[in-house]
Design a protein around this motif. Sequence first.
Motif, mmCIF file in Angstrom:
data_model
loop_
_atom_site.group_PDB
_atom_site.id
_atom_site.type_symbol
_atom_site.label_atom_id
_atom_site.label_comp_id
_atom_site.label_asym_id
_atom_site.label_seq_id
_atom_site.Cartn_x
_atom_site.Cartn_y
_atom_site.Cartn_z
ATOM 1 N N ASP A 19 51.844 29.576 31.727
ATOM 2 C CA ASP A 19 50.802 29.812 31.993
ATOM 3 C C ASP A 19 50.325 28.983 33.211
ATOM 4 O OD1 ASP A 19 50.128 31.222 29.846
ATOM 5 O OD2 ASP A 19 49.076 29.595 28.583
ATOM 6 N N GLU A 20 49.542 29.879 34.049
ATOM 7 C CA GLU A 20 49.215 28.979 35.530
ATOM 8 C C GLU A 20 47.769 28.930 35.388
ATOM 9 O OE1 GLU A 20 51.230 30.849 38.716
ATOM 10 O OE2 GLU A 20 52.671 31.396 37.520
ATOM 11 N N HIS A 21 47.153 27.590 35.812
ATOM 12 C CA HIS A 21 45.822 27.421 35.784
ATOM 13 C C HIS A 21 45.260 27.757 37.071
ATOM 14 C CE1 HIS A 21 46.569 23.679 37.801
ATOM 15 N NE2 HIS A 21 45.346 23.540 38.015
ATOM 16 N N PRO A 22 44.140 28.183 37.362
ATOM 17 C CA PRO A 22 43.527 28.362 38.785
ATOM 18 C C PRO A 22 43.380 26.986 39.370
ATOM 19 C CG PRO A 22 42.105 28.804 37.160
ATOM 20 C CD PRO A 22 43.162 28.668 36.075
ATOM 21 N N HIS A 23 43.729 26.900 40.488
ATOM 22 C CA HIS A 23 43.482 25.311 41.031
ATOM 23 C C HIS A 23 41.820 25.126 41.156
ATOM 24 C CE1 HIS A 23 47.727 25.884 42.304
ATOM 25 N NE2 HIS A 23 47.463 24.600 42.061
ATOM 26 N N ALA A 24 41.580 24.003 40.995
ATOM 27 C CA ALA A 24 40.068 23.680 41.004
ATOM 28 C C ALA A 24 39.910 23.383 42.607
ATOM 29 C CB ALA A 24 39.767 22.118 40.243
ATOM 30 N N ASP A 25 38.522 23.466 43.029
ATOM 31 C CA ASP A 25 38.425 23.311 44.395
ATOM 32 C C ASP A 25 38.796 21.687 44.724
ATOM 33 O OD1 ASP A 25 36.681 23.867 47.055
ATOM 34 O OD2 ASP A 25 35.987 21.790 46.429
ATOM 35 N N TRP A 26 38.755 20.719 43.816
ATOM 36 C CA TRP A 26 39.055 19.245 44.313
ATOM 37 C C TRP A 26 40.737 19.304 44.601
ATOM 38 C CZ3 TRP A 26 42.293 15.712 41.861
ATOM 39 C CH2 TRP A 26 42.549 16.274 40.647
ATOM 40 N N GLU A 27 41.393 19.852 43.747
ATOM 41 C CA GLU A 27 42.941 20.033 43.904
ATOM 42 C C GLU A 27 43.318 20.435 45.161
ATOM 43 O OE1 GLU A 27 44.486 20.544 39.350
ATOM 44 O OE2 GLU A 27 43.570 22.214 40.192
ATOM 45 N N LEU A 28 42.771 21.607 45.522
ATOM 46 C CA LEU A 28 43.050 22.063 47.012
ATOM 47 C C LEU A 28 42.612 21.082 48.083
ATOM 48 C CD1 LEU A 28 44.151 24.436 48.533
ATOM 49 C CD2 LEU A 28 42.040 25.753 48.336
ATOM 50 N N ARG A 29 41.289 20.358 47.785
ATOM 51 C CA ARG A 29 40.976 19.618 48.926
ATOM 52 C C ARG A 29 41.925 18.277 48.908
ATOM 53 N NH1 ARG A 29 35.866 20.990 50.173
ATOM 54 N NH2 ARG A 29 35.771 19.388 51.834
ATOM 55 N N VAL A 30 42.577 17.812 47.901
ATOM 56 C CA VAL A 30 43.487 16.897 47.847
ATOM 57 C C VAL A 30 44.623 17.362 48.670
ATOM 58 C CG1 VAL A 30 45.089 15.259 46.589
ATOM 59 C CG2 VAL A 30 42.604 15.581 45.806
ATOM 60 N N HIS A 31 45.208 18.251 48.495
ATOM 61 C CA HIS A 31 46.508 18.943 48.907
ATOM 62 C C HIS A 31 45.991 19.029 50.567
ATOM 63 C CE1 HIS A 31 49.856 21.621 48.686
ATOM 64 N NE2 HIS A 31 49.737 21.509 49.796
ATOM 65 N N ALA A 32 44.809 19.401 50.893
ATOM 66 C CA ALA A 32 44.574 19.536 52.229
ATOM 67 C C ALA A 32 44.376 18.269 52.926
ATOM 68 C CB ALA A 32 43.079 20.250 52.378
ATOM 69 N N LEU A 33 43.607 17.305 52.245
ATOM 70 C CA LEU A 33 43.396 15.961 52.797
ATOM 71 C C LEU A 33 45.131 15.150 53.347
ATOM 72 C CD1 LEU A 33 40.989 13.940 50.838
ATOM 73 C CD2 LEU A 33 41.260 14.165 53.192
ATOM 74 N N HIS A 34 45.857 15.671 52.337
ATOM 75 C CA HIS A 34 47.355 15.187 52.568
ATOM 76 C C HIS A 34 47.701 15.794 53.845
ATOM 77 C CE1 HIS A 34 48.693 12.223 49.401
ATOM 78 N NE2 HIS A 34 47.865 12.939 48.625
ATOM 79 N N GLN A 35 47.601 17.099 54.046
ATOM 80 C CA GLN A 35 48.127 17.730 55.100
ATOM 81 C C GLN A 35 47.430 17.487 56.534
ATOM 82 O OE1 GLN A 35 48.987 21.912 54.783
ATOM 83 N NE2 GLN A 35 50.818 20.813 53.397
ATOM 84 N N VAL A 36 46.202 17.086 56.249
ATOM 85 C CA VAL A 36 45.481 16.589 57.676
ATOM 86 C C VAL A 36 45.952 15.393 57.812
ATOM 87 C CG1 VAL A 36 43.243 15.858 58.321
ATOM 88 C CG2 VAL A 36 43.315 17.956 56.957
ATOM 89 N N LEU A 37 45.912 14.392 57.199
ATOM 90 C CA LEU A 37 46.471 13.034 57.313
ATOM 91 C C LEU A 37 47.991 12.984 57.903
ATOM 92 C CD1 LEU A 37 45.247 10.867 54.575
ATOM 93 C CD2 LEU A 37 44.306 11.001 56.733
ATOM 94 N N GLY A 38 48.766 13.971 57.220
ATOM 95 C CA GLY A 38 50.193 14.160 57.824
ATOM 96 C C GLY A 38 50.141 14.540 59.360
ATOM 97 N N ARG A 39 49.187 15.547 59.638
ATOM 98 C CA ARG A 39 49.036 16.126 61.065
ATOM 99 C C ARG A 39 48.567 14.836 62.056
ATOM 100 N NH1 ARG A 39 46.200 21.570 59.409
ATOM 101 N NH2 ARG A 39 48.020 22.184 58.175
ATOM 102 N N LYS A 40 47.873 14.136 61.614
ATOM 103 C CA LYS A 40 47.436 12.907 62.459
ATOM 104 C C LYS A 40 48.686 11.747 62.125
ATOM 105 C CE LYS A 40 42.746 13.930 61.590
ATOM 106 N NZ LYS A 40 42.391 14.083 62.965
ATOM 107 N N GLY A 41 49.855 12.032 61.547
ATOM 108 C CA GLY A 41 50.920 10.881 61.651
ATOM 109 C C GLY A 41 50.436 9.734 60.767
ATOM 110 N N LEU A 42 49.431 9.913 59.768
ATOM 111 C CA LEU A 42 49.137 8.876 59.017
ATOM 112 C C LEU A 42 49.848 8.961 57.605
ATOM 113 C CD1 LEU A 42 45.160 8.956 59.699
ATOM 114 C CD2 LEU A 42 46.969 7.067 60.599
ATOM 115 N N ARG A 43 50.605 9.795 57.343
ATOM 116 C CA ARG A 43 51.340 10.100 56.024
ATOM 117 C C ARG A 43 52.477 10.882 56.240
ATOM 118 N NH1 ARG A 43 51.380 14.357 52.019
ATOM 119 N NH2 ARG A 43 52.563 15.174 53.758
#
Lengths: 100, 215
Positions: A19-43
């Motif tokens: 079964d696959e659960h639809p991703h909640a908005d906050w889950e996608l935001r956390v994923h995106a935050l990690h990516q944004v910090l990655g692009r800034k060389g912070l993670r």
Amino acid sequence: MPKPHDRGSWPTDEPIDRDEHPHADWELRVHALHQVLGRKGLRRTDELRRAIESLDSDTYQSLSYYERWTAALEILVVEKGILSTEEIDQKMADLASVGR
Amino acid sequence: MTEAHDGHQHPGIDGDDGQTYYARRAQAIEALLVAKGICTTGEVQLAMEQVEARSPADGARVVAHAWVDAGFKTRLLSDPIPALAELGYALAETTTQLEVVENTDEVHHLVVCTLCSCYPSTLLGRPPDWYKSLAYRSRAVADPRGVMREFGLNVAEEVKVRVLDSTADLRYLVLPRRPAGTEGLSEEELAKLVTRDCMIGVTDALSPVSMASSA
């Protein structure tokens, strides 16, 4: 026993839940935050992994996937001195009181 | 133990807004990062859209192209990053390496990430929940044939099964076998037979017959 993230060949006959659960908005935001910090060389991806792998066994196994990512995000921003645990606690309390 | 998990209580659901502790924690962290100018809401929004924009249709397009263009297939298998750039996929922007592995009548590949959830997201989008599950990560290496049977795939005894364990730096995409009876199909029609699961290796590509019967 290996650490809890090191899952290869752990003894289990548990069927795979497809079964696959639809991703909640906050889950996608956390994923995106990690990516944004990655692009800034912070993670880096390895840091995310290391932070997740530093969770104790009970925490690791009780958290959902993006809960682990959130815990790791906090570990990394605190470790790097970008935010403090106290600030995050305070912000959480503020947001809760605004929501009431 | 980490500082972030020392001495805190983590109630599951907050009664007020139905959000979990970690959802609210994440919201607080984002608000602070924005307030301190570390990032902007716009950047987070854009990253969300980019994460959502990738889907298995991207991988399917690559596979279908490899099926019809032998030269491309050779390049894809030997040096995938420049080959994918031919189709407009820029993986060079990250440091992650990708390996494309071909399923044949002799060998079947199955991809897992036993440590976490490493996955070729540029071509497949975000991994399915089961790929991240403890059961799949444990069992894919211990009993790959049993796992594939759960997905409805019986790999013949004489076919060798290779399980590939992904890492943060090296991801794998399975190039499934082209199904029989697809000689007359266009590249676009072929791409419809290429499911996410067959590019992970837990299934084969759909056959045109199974497509017709499920339609």
